[in-house]
Write an enzyme that holds these catalytic residues in place. Structure first.
Site, PDB file in Angstrom:
ATOM      1  N   SER A 129       0.805  -1.216   0.000  1.00 64.54           N
ATOM      2  CA  SER A 129       0.000   0.000   0.000  1.00 64.54           C
ATOM      3  C   SER A 129       0.842   1.273   0.000  1.00 64.54           C
ATOM      4  O   SER A 129       0.329   2.352  -0.293  1.00 64.54           O
ATOM      5  CB  SER A 129      -0.928   0.022   1.223  1.00 64.54           C
ATOM      6  N   LYS A 145       1.013   4.776   6.912  1.00 59.70           N
ATOM      7  CA  LYS A 145       0.487   5.610   5.831  1.00 59.70           C
ATOM      8  C   LYS A 145       1.190   6.961   5.869  1.00 59.70           C
ATOM      9  O   LYS A 145       1.988   7.253   6.761  1.00 59.70           O
ATOM     10  CB  LYS A 145      -1.025   5.834   5.987  1.00 59.70           C
TER      11      LYS A 145
END
Length: 289
Positions: A65, A126
């Site tokens: 990701s 993230k």
């Protein structure tokens, strides 16, 4: 009564010079008591726990990701102090801190490790995109902050070799290198956030999450996104266990990524020591954020 004669012998005590100058015997040193092995182990555990809780802690990357910056199989160190400390900073999230102490707000562009809502029991990684008060929206695959498009400039394709840790997300991205090895080629772009922070993202084509409604980040929260924009469940999705994360409370922040200390393509076998080195991606070690 008779007087003693002047010539009579007299008794005297004789002291030799050696006896006068002899130093006193040295004091016996106390023997240093060594710790027992169980005490040594306890001390070691406490030192490691302190270091991991308040200084640096290792994390591994189990997904794609955050491509292209982080690859599946990367191991990095995260600094634990930049955002303050909470129970999530402690081993097993021990509830020893009633609230966050020495709290600091992250900066746009920071790569952060945090406990993912709603369960708050799994570590995610993230990039910080929106801070409290920011309005975040995706329009046609381009990020907008406070109504202003974030510059997005095409770069050469990101190329990653197929390995035990990596497979192409779709056949259209499959390729073969000159040496005959299979690889994945992904469209890559450079984004520049307000303040000048730059990083690369992947855009694999249109996806539903390329168009989102505007979201205002509330106080005490952050809006987080993966750099692999079309393969990341992030703040664009509502918080669902094993799915999206929604807007993340800053109290969930654990640390800030600092350096890649190891990277493997997943082909190593613990029982075959030489594969520890053939699986090594040495060119990734030392990469900072």
């Amino acid at each position: 009564m008779t007087e003693p004669s002047e010539n009579a012998p007299q008794s005297t005590a004789t002291v030799t010079p050696a006896a006068q100058d002899a130093p006193p015997p040295p004091a016996k040193k106390k023997e240093r008591k060594e710790d027992s092995f169980p005490v040594f182990v306890i001390k070691l555990v406490l030192i490691v726990a302190f270091f991991r809780s308040f200084v640096f802690s290792p994390f591994n990357i189990p997904s794609e990701s955050m491509l292209p910056r982080l690859e599946n199989g990367d191991y990095l160190l995260a600094a634990k102090w930049p955002f303050g400390f909470s129970s999530y900073s402690l081993p097993f999230s021990l509830p020893l801190l009633p609230k966050r102490i020495l709290a600091n707000q992250p900066q746009r562009g920071d790569v952060v490790i945090f406990k993912a809502p709603p369960g708050n029991d799994v570590d995610y990684i993230k990039r910080v995109i929106g801070l409290p008060g920011d309005t975040v929206q995706m329009i046609g695959g381009q990020l907008h902050l406070n109504g202003v498009p974030v510059p997005k400039v095409k770069q050469p394709d990101f190329v990653i070799k197929v390995s035990a840790n990596t497979s192409c997300i779709a056949p259209e991205f499959e390729a073969v290198e000159k040496d005959g090895s299979p690889s994945c080629h992904y469209p890559q772009f450079r984004e520049t956030l307000p303040g000048g922070k730059q990083y690369n993202v992947l855009d694999l084509g249109y996806r539903p999450q390329d168009d989102t409604p505007p979201v205002v980040v509330p106080a005490g929260h952050v809006f987080l996104m993966g750099d692999n924009r079309d393969n990341s469940m992030d703040s664009r999705f509502p918080a669902v266990e094993g799915g999206g994360i929604g807007l993340v409370p800053q109290d969930n922040l654990i640390g800030r990524a600092t350096i890649v200390m190891w990277s493997t393509d997943g082909s190593a076998n613990w029982f075959l020591p030489w594969t520890w080195f053939t699986a090594l991606r040495a060119n990734r070690i030392g990469g900072t954020f």
